[in-house]
Design an enzyme around this catalytic site. Structure first.
Site, PDB file in Angstrom:
ATOM      1  N   LEU A 173     -31.916   5.474   4.240  1.00  8.71           N
ATOM      2  CA  LEU A 173     -31.505   5.867   5.582  1.00  8.71           C
ATOM      3  C   LEU A 173     -31.614   7.387   5.712  1.00  8.71           C
ATOM      4  O   LEU A 173     -32.102   7.909   6.723  1.00  8.71           O
ATOM      5  CB  LEU A 173     -30.075   5.388   5.850  1.00  8.71           C
ATOM      6  CG  LEU A 173     -29.531   5.590   7.267  1.00  8.71           C
ATOM      7  CD1 LEU A 173     -28.547   4.477   7.607  1.00  8.71           C
ATOM      8  CD2 LEU A 173     -28.835   6.930   7.427  1.00  8.71           C
ATOM      9  N   ALA A 196     -35.209   8.309   5.992  1.00 10.85           N
ATOM     10  CA  ALA A 196     -35.728   8.090   7.346  1.00 10.85           C
ATOM     11  C   ALA A 196     -35.226   9.167   8.295  1.00 10.85           C
ATOM     12  O   ALA A 196     -35.945   9.586   9.214  1.00 10.85           O
ATOM     13  CB  ALA A 196     -35.313   6.714   7.848  1.00 10.85           C
ATOM     14  N   GLU A 197     -33.999   9.634   8.084  1.00  8.14           N
ATOM     15  CA  GLU A 197     -33.409  10.634   8.975  1.00  8.14           C
ATOM     16  C   GLU A 197     -34.077  11.999   8.836  1.00  8.14           C
ATOM     17  O   GLU A 197     -34.387  12.656   9.822  1.00  8.14           O
ATOM     18  CB  GLU A 197     -31.909  10.783   8.685  1.00  8.14           C
ATOM     19  CG  GLU A 197     -31.048   9.665   9.227  1.00  8.14           C
ATOM     20  CD  GLU A 197     -30.826   9.773  10.730  1.00  8.14           C
ATOM     21  OE1 GLU A 197     -31.259  10.774  11.327  1.00  8.14           O
ATOM     22  OE2 GLU A 197     -30.226   8.847  11.305  1.00  8.14           O
ATOM     23  N   SER A 198     -34.260  12.444   7.588  1.00 13.10           N
ATOM     24  CA  SER A 198     -34.654  13.843   7.378  1.00 13.10           C
ATOM     25  C   SER A 198     -35.726  14.063   6.322  1.00 13.10           C
ATOM     26  O   SER A 198     -36.180  15.195   6.159  1.00 13.10           O
ATOM     27  CB  SER A 198     -33.418  14.646   6.968  1.00 13.10           C
ATOM     28  OG  SER A 198     -32.954  14.202   5.694  1.00 13.10           O
ATOM     29  N   TYR A 231     -35.988   2.313  14.148  1.00 12.68           N
ATOM     30  CA  TYR A 231     -35.229   2.981  13.082  1.00 12.68           C
ATOM     31  C   TYR A 231     -34.948   2.050  11.909  1.00 12.68           C
ATOM     32  O   TYR A 231     -35.216   2.394  10.745  1.00 12.68           O
ATOM     33  CB  TYR A 231     -33.926   3.501  13.687  1.00 12.68           C
ATOM     34  CG  TYR A 231     -33.055   4.290  12.759  1.00 12.68           C
ATOM     35  CD1 TYR A 231     -33.415   5.564  12.342  1.00 12.68           C
ATOM     36  CD2 TYR A 231     -31.831   3.772  12.312  1.00 12.68           C
ATOM     37  CE1 TYR A 231     -32.603   6.303  11.515  1.00 12.68           C
ATOM     38  CE2 TYR A 231     -31.008   4.508  11.484  1.00 12.68           C
ATOM     39  CZ  TYR A 231     -31.395   5.773  11.088  1.00 12.68           C
ATOM     40  OH  TYR A 231     -30.584   6.507  10.266  1.00 12.68           O
TER      41      TYR A 231
END
Length: 528
Positions: free
Chosen positions: A176, A179-181, A284
């Site tokens: 996660l 995927a975010e940063s 997402y």
């Protein structure tokens, strides 16, 4: 006397190693006789006990006292070394016995034909069209992104995975953050989400992260991971499914709750079919799953040659308020960029003046340099090299100066100049600024001061301002008889022009429609 004489006494007279070796070759009785016969009256023979040699006691080294964060980093680094597995991103779950794993495990059905080494995960993972799309992207156009994400994972994923597990969460939630940063501590979205876990300011503060002009704890991988673990725990308890918890992490709890109420289902894949959730949220969850599938099967997807960064490792020293970090790095013979890398939460060139004992991370082995060069008061590198600004007008105050240099927190200049922000300044008066002498105020560390919001954000701000103004001066139509149906391309201004009704009256009368959003095609607005 001869009876009481001891050879040890004679040998004790000769401390030189060469003489001792010579004595060993001589017949001792003959040597004693010759010595006494020669009339050496200056040698006094007495009853003498052996001279006790001092016993060298081996001192045990003092135990090294480490801070909790140092310990956490060291344990994660050791764990990464033990688990060295080129086929998966270290920090993710290692499910050798999935049926007896301490977390619930999930099998990846439908992907058996890919001959993957790892088909078990501790978060739900599916192999459907949405996930396949992202796998195809990271194997094609996005391959470079995945390689860079994975390289950085070598440094941060082990400690992130450890923190998640300590909070009772699945380790595979590191994907996660990926995927975010892409594991970038300085990552910043258009919506002002910051750090490896992309916290918005309000959410970050709610979960214990401090954000001010001097530092932003959302950028710290360890502190942000602890906050993210607490937030994810809360989301999972609210929704009972990791797919929904991840969607809520992206879109917000309220958005996902309203989607569940609207579509009468708690199945993410059914919610995804509707129009209510934004495409960003719909993509997402599949993106996280695709990253997990590839990240735990690197060899199967052709990523066996990734050059992983070394795991995060550091020591901590305690520094005083307003320490010049550039001067400190120079004296310690460490690159300032290395200090920035280990302390990404620090935004400026000096430590926060609001914290009396600030824990600064330094490279392993540098704590001794700190003690030698800078720990004493007379050599302490306090921040002194502040820029000076000479006041030009005669009616300004610190608030005006702060506004001129885009310093939103007026307390920064109050601390630096030691007087109130409302105090009138005289022409030519010196005002100290929190920028370093010889450094441009456009330097990268001040980039956040000059960020321009996106056009859409500016439009929303103007829209809200217009609504606030209209609510004060607009006249509401109490019993409307005529309505206008909004067409594609219409705005409040164009509707007002077409109908002859003022914008203020339109806003006040139709406030129930436009208080949360701009007008859309199909809206019916009361105009008479």
């Amino acid at each position: 006397m001869i009876r009481n004489f001891r050879i040890d006494g004679i040998i004790g007279l000769f401390e030189n190693r060469l003489m001792l070796n010579l004595l060993k070759k001589i017949n001792y009785p003959l040597f004693i006789f010759l010595t006494l016969a020669s009339g050496c009256s200056n040698v006094e023979v007495v009853n003498k006990t052996p001279v006790e040699q001092p016993i060298l006691v081996k001192q045990e080294p003092k135990p090294v006292v480490r801070t909790p964060l140092e310990t956490k980093a060291i344990e994660a680094a050791k764990e990464a070394e033990r688990e060295d597995d080129p086929n998966r991103i270290i920090g993710s779950s290692q499910l050798e016995k999935p049926l007896v794993h301490h977390h619930k495990t999930y099998f990846l059905y439908g992907a058996e034909h890919l001959n993957l080494d790892n088909l078990y995960f501790d978060i739900p993972v599916v192999y459907n069209d949405a996930v396949k799309k992202w796998i195809k992207y990271f194997l094609g156009r996005g391959r470079g992104f995945f390689e860079r994400y994975s390289a950085r994972a070598g440094r941060y994923a082990p400690i992130l995975g450890k923190i998640l597990e300590e909070h009772g969460l699945p380790r595979d939630l590191i994907f996660l953050a990926m995927a975010e940063s892409g594991f970038q501590n300085k990552a910043k979205s258009w919506a002002k989400a910051v750090g490896p876990w992309q916290f918005m300011p309000a959410t970050g503060r709610r979960y214990g992260l401090e954000i001010n002009w001097y530092f932003d704890e959302r950028r710290d991988p360890i502190k942000a991971s602890i906050a993210a673990s607490r937030y994810l725990s809360k989301l999972y308890n609210d929704f009972g499914a990791w797919e929904l918890a991840a969607a809520a992490y992206n879109a917000g709890e309220g958005k996902v709750s309203r989607a569940i109420s609207r579509y009468k289902t708690e199945n993410f894949w059914k919610l995804r079919r509707g129009r209510y959730l934004k495409s960003e949220t719909k993509n997402y969850v599949p993106k996280i799953m695709a990253l997990a599938i590839i990240g735990k099967n690197l060899r199967s997807f052709g990523f066996e040659d990734i050059d992983f960064y070394e795991p995060l490792d550091f020591e901590e020293i305690i520094i005083k308020p307003a320490t010049d970090l550039m001067a400190l790095a120079e004296r310690m013979e460490v690159d300032f960029e290395e200090i920035q890398r280990l302390n990404p939460e620090i935004l400026r060139w000096f430590s926060p003046p609001t914290i009396s004992d600030y824990r600064l991370r330094v490279p392993v082995g540098m704590k001794k340099n700190w003690q030698d060069c800078c720990s004493k008061e007379e050599n302490y590198p306090y921040a002194k090299s502040f820029k000076k600004y000479y006041v030009k007008g005669s009616r300004s105050n610190l608030k005006d100066v702060a506004r001129k240099f885009k310093i939103k927190d007026k307390k920064v200049l109050e601390w630096l100049n030691d007087y109130s922000s409302t105090k009138r300044l005289s022409r030519g008066q010196v005002v100290y600024l929190p920028f370093r002498e010889g450094q441009s105020i456009r330097a990268p560390m001040y980039a956040d001061l000059y960020e321009k919001p996106r056009k859409s954000v500016i439009r929303r701000r103007v829209y809200r301002k217009q609504i606030r103004r209209a609510l004060k001066r607009g006249a509401k139509i109490t019993s409307p008889k005529k309505y206008y149906t909004v067409k594609r391309g219409d705005s409040l201004w164009s509707v007002a022009q077409k109908t002859g009704t003022s914008i203020d009256t339109l806003i006040v009368t139709n406030y129930h429609i436009i208080k949360h959003r701009m007008i859309r095609a199909g809206d019916k607005l009361a105009v008479r």
